[in-house]
Design an enzyme around this catalytic site. Structure first.
Site, PDB file in Angstrom:
ATOM      1  N   GLY A  46       0.826  -1.192   0.000  1.00 43.94           N
ATOM      2  CA  GLY A  46       0.000   0.000   0.000  1.00 43.94           C
ATOM      3  C   GLY A  46       0.866   1.249   0.000  1.00 43.94           C
ATOM      4  CD  GLN A  51       3.254   5.833   2.713  1.00 46.79           C
ATOM      5  OE1 GLN A  51       2.296   5.281   2.184  1.00 46.79           O
ATOM      6  NE2 GLN A  51       4.247   5.161   3.277  1.00 46.79           N
ATOM      7  CB  CYS A  91       5.071   2.329   7.661  1.00 45.90           C
ATOM      8  SG  CYS A  91       4.597   3.770   6.696  1.00 45.90           S
ATOM      9  CG  LEU A  92       6.658   1.106   1.703  1.00 47.84           C
ATOM     10  CD1 LEU A  92       6.028   1.411   0.350  1.00 47.84           C
ATOM     11  CD2 LEU A  92       7.814   0.128   1.543  1.00 47.84           C
ATOM     12  CG  HIS A 133      -0.570   1.183   7.504  1.00 49.32           C
ATOM     13  ND1 HIS A 133       0.389   0.853   8.442  1.00 49.32           N
ATOM     14  CD2 HIS A 133       0.055   1.994   6.620  1.00 49.32           C
ATOM     15  CE1 HIS A 133       1.527   1.455   8.130  1.00 49.32           C
ATOM     16  NE2 HIS A 133       1.351   2.154   7.024  1.00 49.32           N
ATOM     17  CD  GLU A 134      -1.065   2.276   2.839  1.00 46.95           C
ATOM     18  OE1 GLU A 134      -0.710   3.466   2.675  1.00 46.95           O
ATOM     19  OE2 GLU A 134      -0.257   1.382   3.140  1.00 46.95           O
ATOM     20  CG  HIS A 137       0.116   6.850   5.525  1.00 44.62           C
ATOM     21  ND1 HIS A 137       1.261   7.361   6.108  1.00 44.62           N
ATOM     22  CD2 HIS A 137       0.350   5.531   5.344  1.00 44.62           C
ATOM     23  CE1 HIS A 137       2.143   6.378   6.269  1.00 44.62           C
ATOM     24  NE2 HIS A 137       1.619   5.252   5.825  1.00 44.62           N
TER      25      HIS A 137
END
Ligand code: ZN
Length: 176
Positions: A46, A51, A91-92, A133-134, A137
């Site tokens: 995702g 991000q 997380c990225l 999670h996304e 953000h």
């Protein structure tokens, strides 16, 4: 298509509020294509627009093994959440950390797709976790915000040291 730079904690853009998308134009389609390419290359399941430095309500998700079912959620909202699940998350944008996070087990989502049409669906388990999670953000929330303040403080400290070490390594001798 192009690979985009993924911003890392503590970049302040990750904390900024996002705005709703109103133009479902070619610019949006290109942004989504670039985000998908960036997510697949990372690799990740995702990626949210903040991000990659875009403060708009857009996420791309693909939890399939074959990476062939891209889900694009625009102006998404969780309209119902049930039960709970606790599992490991990463997380990225939060490098070198994974931790257990509590989420709804089952959710109902409303959003728009890439064509601007309304969509509504239910998600469970890991799929529901990725969506939650996304969507966090888009509110400037990172998964570390769900951890204890002690764990968060430890990570903050570790990250500070990491960035300091990286900065020092970049200094070429005699370049000061
Ligand atoms: Zn993330």
């Amino acid at each position: 298509m192009a690979l985009l730079e993924i911003l890392k904690y503590p970049n302040p853009v990750l904390r900024k509020k996002t705005t709703a998308i109103t133009d479902f134009d070619d610019g949006l389609k290109k942004l989504v294509a670039d985000m998908a390419e960036t997510m697949y290359a990372a690799p990740g399941v995702g990626l949210a627009a903040p991000q990659i430095g875009v403060s708009q309500q857009l996420v791309v998700i693909d939890i399939t093994e074959d990476k062939n079912q891209l889900l694009v959620l625009i102006n998404p909202e969780i309209i119902n959440g049930e039960g709970s699940q606790i599992d490991e998350e990463g997380c990225l944008s939060v490098v070198d950390l994974s931790a257990k996070v509590k989420r709804f087990d089952k959710i109902k989502v409303q959003a728009k797709n890439l064509d601007g049409a309304d969509i509504e669906f239910e998600a469970e388990e890991w799929f529901a976790r990725v969506i939650q999670h996304e969507l966090d953000h888009l509110k400037g929330i990172l998964f570390i915000d769900h951890l204890s303040s002690l764990k968060r403080a430890l990570y903050k400290k570790k990250r500070k040291k990491q960035l300091k070490d990286e900065a020092e390594q970049k200094v070429v001798p005699g370049d000061k």
